[in-house]
Write a protein that holds these residues in place. Structure first.
Motif, PDB file in Angstrom:
ATOM      1  N   HIS A   1       0.856  -1.337   0.034  1.00 12.08           N
ATOM      2  CA  HIS A   1       0.221  -0.021  -0.110  1.00 12.08           C
ATOM      3  C   HIS A   1       1.023   1.128  -0.064  1.00 12.08           C
ATOM      4  O   HIS A   1       2.012   1.285   0.461  1.00 12.08           O
TER       5      HIS A   1
ATOM      6  N   SER B   1      -6.208   0.968  -2.088  1.00 12.02           N
ATOM      7  CA  SER B   1      -7.036  -0.288  -1.697  1.00 12.02           C
ATOM      8  C   SER B   1      -7.512  -0.839  -2.905  1.00 12.02           C
ATOM      9  O   SER B   1      -7.745  -2.030  -2.874  1.00 12.02           O
TER      10      SER B   1
ATOM     11  N   PHE C   1      -6.778  -6.412   6.958  1.00  8.89           N
ATOM     12  CA  PHE C   1      -7.991  -6.843   6.166  1.00  8.89           C
ATOM     13  C   PHE C   1      -7.662  -6.689   4.462  1.00  8.89           C
ATOM     14  O   PHE C   1      -8.005  -7.321   3.856  1.00  8.89           O
TER      15      PHE C   1
ATOM     16  N   TYR D   1     -17.331  -0.343   3.239  1.00  5.73           N
ATOM     17  CA  TYR D   1     -15.964   0.039   2.855  1.00  5.73           C
ATOM     18  C   TYR D   1     -14.946  -1.170   3.077  1.00  5.73           C
ATOM     19  O   TYR D   1     -15.328  -2.144   3.746  1.00  5.73           O
TER      20      TYR D   1
ATOM     21  N   ASN E   1     -12.129  -1.564   4.003  1.00 13.12           N
ATOM     22  CA  ASN E   1     -11.652  -1.536   5.543  1.00 13.12           C
ATOM     23  C   ASN E   1     -12.301  -2.123   6.665  1.00 13.12           C
ATOM     24  O   ASN E   1     -12.768  -1.569   7.471  1.00 13.12           O
TER      25      ASN E   1
ATOM     26  N   THR F   1     -14.145   0.992  -2.151  1.00 13.48           N
ATOM     27  CA  THR F   1     -13.106   1.834  -1.596  1.00 13.48           C
ATOM     28  C   THR F   1     -13.474   3.427  -1.664  1.00 13.48           C
ATOM     29  O   THR F   1     -14.512   3.534  -2.232  1.00 13.48           O
ATOM     30  N   SER F   2     -12.485   4.118  -1.258  1.00 10.78           N
ATOM     31  CA  SER F   2     -12.593   5.751  -1.269  1.00 10.78           C
ATOM     32  C   SER F   2     -12.768   5.832  -2.841  1.00 10.78           C
ATOM     33  O   SER F   2     -13.027   7.016  -3.211  1.00 10.78           O
TER      34      SER F   2
ATOM     35  N   HIS G   1      -6.676   9.659   9.603  1.00 17.65           N
ATOM     36  CA  HIS G   1      -7.377  10.529   8.996  1.00 17.65           C
ATOM     37  C   HIS G   1      -8.232  11.481   9.719  1.00 17.65           C
ATOM     38  O   HIS G   1      -8.568  12.664   9.323  1.00 17.65           O
TER      39      HIS G   1
ATOM     40  N   HIS H   1      -7.913  13.292   1.770  1.00 11.45           N
ATOM     41  CA  HIS H   1      -8.595  12.090   1.535  1.00 11.45           C
ATOM     42  C   HIS H   1      -9.952  12.033   2.296  1.00 11.45           C
ATOM     43  O   HIS H   1     -10.083  12.661   3.258  1.00 11.45           O
TER      44      HIS H   1
ATOM     45  N   ALA I   1      -9.406   9.838  -3.174  1.00 10.38           N
ATOM     46  CA  ALA I   1      -8.636   8.328  -2.561  1.00 10.38           C
ATOM     47  C   ALA I   1      -7.075   8.677  -2.881  1.00 10.38           C
ATOM     48  O   ALA I   1      -6.695   9.758  -3.795  1.00 10.38           O
TER      49      ALA I   1
ATOM     50  N   MET J   1       0.577   0.362   9.362  1.00  8.17           N
ATOM     51  CA  MET J   1       1.356   0.487   7.933  1.00  8.17           C
ATOM     52  C   MET J   1       2.719   0.303   8.162  1.00  8.17           C
ATOM     53  O   MET J   1       3.558  -0.371   7.319  1.00  8.17           O
TER      54      MET J   1
HETATM   55  P1  13P Z   1      -7.362   4.133  -0.121  1.00  5.75           P
HETATM   56  O1  13P Z   1      -6.262   3.248  -0.149  1.00  5.75           O
HETATM   57  O2  13P Z   1      -8.743   3.691  -0.673  1.00  5.75           O
HETATM   58  O3  13P Z   1      -7.181   5.480  -0.384  1.00  5.75           O
HETATM   59  O4  13P Z   1      -7.813   3.984   1.446  1.00  5.75           O
HETATM   60  C1  13P Z   1      -7.024   4.880   2.432  1.00  5.75           C
HETATM   61  C2  13P Z   1      -6.858   4.054   3.660  1.00  5.75           C
HETATM   62  O5  13P Z   1      -6.808   4.410   4.711  1.00  5.75           O
HETATM   63  C3  13P Z   1      -6.350   2.632   3.357  1.00  5.75           C
HETATM   64  O6  13P Z   1      -6.105   2.068   4.696  1.00  5.75           O
END
Ligand code: 13P
Ligand code: SF4
Length: 329
Positions: free
Chosen positions: A42, A59, A81, A130, A132, A146-147, A194, A217, A233, A288
């Motif tokens: 990611h 994502s 996830f 979502y 997530n 996803t976003s 966020h 975001h 996103a 991450m």
């Molecule tokens: P995107 O990868 O869809 O932008 O989402 C952000 C996120 O927080 C992934 O965990």
């Protein structure tokens, strides 16, 4: 390898000394070739991880890549996830995760039992979740999003369709505003990264760099989105930074994306935003950052930790993920 050579997992990852003379990058490259493995990472992971990944994405991009590749082994450098979603999409591949304790505050903001009770109050609603989320929540949903595609998915449904959207309340509010879809019940969850950008720091950066664009975001709360000139996103923010004529950008998303932004636009300037709860630190996702060269090397070497999803659950979750992939084409 003898059985007794298999290392033990501690705190979700292999803890064992690595010979300091080893060149981890070339060892990883060698093992990838021998084992027909790919590394998916990611955009929020450490720079060194993005550097060695075969594919880096957000994502949606990572789900698409996990669904279509020729590898026998996927090493998923992200959070749990995401690796679970990769396993659901590629059940016959071995999916490895460098640290199985890479959690996500957003995925943790909805619990299976409470969500099931919640859904009982809204019969006939279409459930959009979502990505997530855990496999259990996906299995209780009609469509995953996803976003990158949430607006598109909601817009593709009839205006009078009743929708439950979860778990991110900020993304939900943003999607509701952009689509004008009135019949949306939004779950009250959120991402602690966020949700933790300092408004004051964005204003200060903007004062110091009046020509800079603020890119945000949609998982950010409204007070941050109100300061943004572009909302999208992670991959959309990257694309915008490449295409925009502006030279300076204030980035209100996880700062790992600055690696790719700087790589794509070496002459532009990017400013990460500080955390509102701890003024002098860059606001970032520590889960991450648990992906490192060391644990990717050990994961590939010992093929541990492996991600498993119970097949009946995986099949249920797959239909809502596939609906998203179909709608995103
Ligand atoms: P995107 O990868 O869809 O932008 O989402 C952000 C996120 O927080 C992934 O965990
Ligand atoms: Fe989860 Fe937020 Fe980290 Fe993304 S940035 S993985 S939503 S905690």
């Amino acid at each position: 390898m003898n059985k007794e050579d298999k290392p033990m997992l501690k705190n979700g990852h292999i803890e064992m000394p690595i010979d300091p003379s080893l060149d981890l990058r070339s060892e990883i490259a060698k093992m990838k070739k021998e084992k027909n493995a790919i590394i998916l990472a990611h955009y929020y992971t450490n720079d060194e991880v993005q550097e060695i990944a075969d594919y880096t994405g957000d994502s949606l991009g990572l789900s698409q890549k996990a669904a279509a590749n020729d590898a026998d082994i996927i090493v998923f450098a992200g959070v749990h996830f995401m690796a679970e979603t990769a396993k659901i999409l590629s059940p016959n591949k071995k999916v490895l995760i460098p640290d199985s304790e890479t959690g996500c505050s957003l995925a943790d903001s909805v619990n299976e039992k409470v969500f099931a009770e919640f859904l009982k109050q809204y019969p006939g609603y279409t459930v959009i979740s979502y990505v997530n989320t855990t496999a259990e929540i996906k299995a209780m949903s009609d469509i995953v999003c996803t976003s990158s595609n949430a607006v598109k998915i909601v817009n593709s449904l009839p205006k009078d369709e009743k929708i439950i959207f979860g778990p991110d309340k900020n993304l939900g509010a943003y999607v509701k505003k952009v689509t004008g879809h009135e019949n949306m019940v939004i779950w009250n969850g959120g991402c602690h990264v966020h949700g933790n950008f300092s408004v004051e720091h964005i204003k200060k950066l903007k004062q110091q760099n009046p020509e800079a664009e603020v890119l945000a975001h949609p998982e950010c709360p409204a007070e941050i989105l109100d300061l943004a000139s572009y909302i999208g996103a992670t991959s959309a923010l990257l694309k915008h930074s490449i295409e925009s004529k502006t030279q300076k950008f204030i980035i209100a998303t996880e700062p790992g994306i600055l690696y790719e932004m700087k790589k794509q636009c070496p002459n532009k300037e990017f400013y990460p935003v500080l955390s509102k709860s701890n003024d002098n630190t860059i606001n970032q996702c520590f889960d991450m950052k648990k992906n490192t060269l060391e644990n990717i090397y050990l994961t590939l070497k010992y093929e541990l930790p492996e991600v498993f999803v119970e097949p009946t659950l995986a099949n249920k979750a797959l239909s809502s993920i596939n609906r998203m992939l179909e709608m995103s084409k």
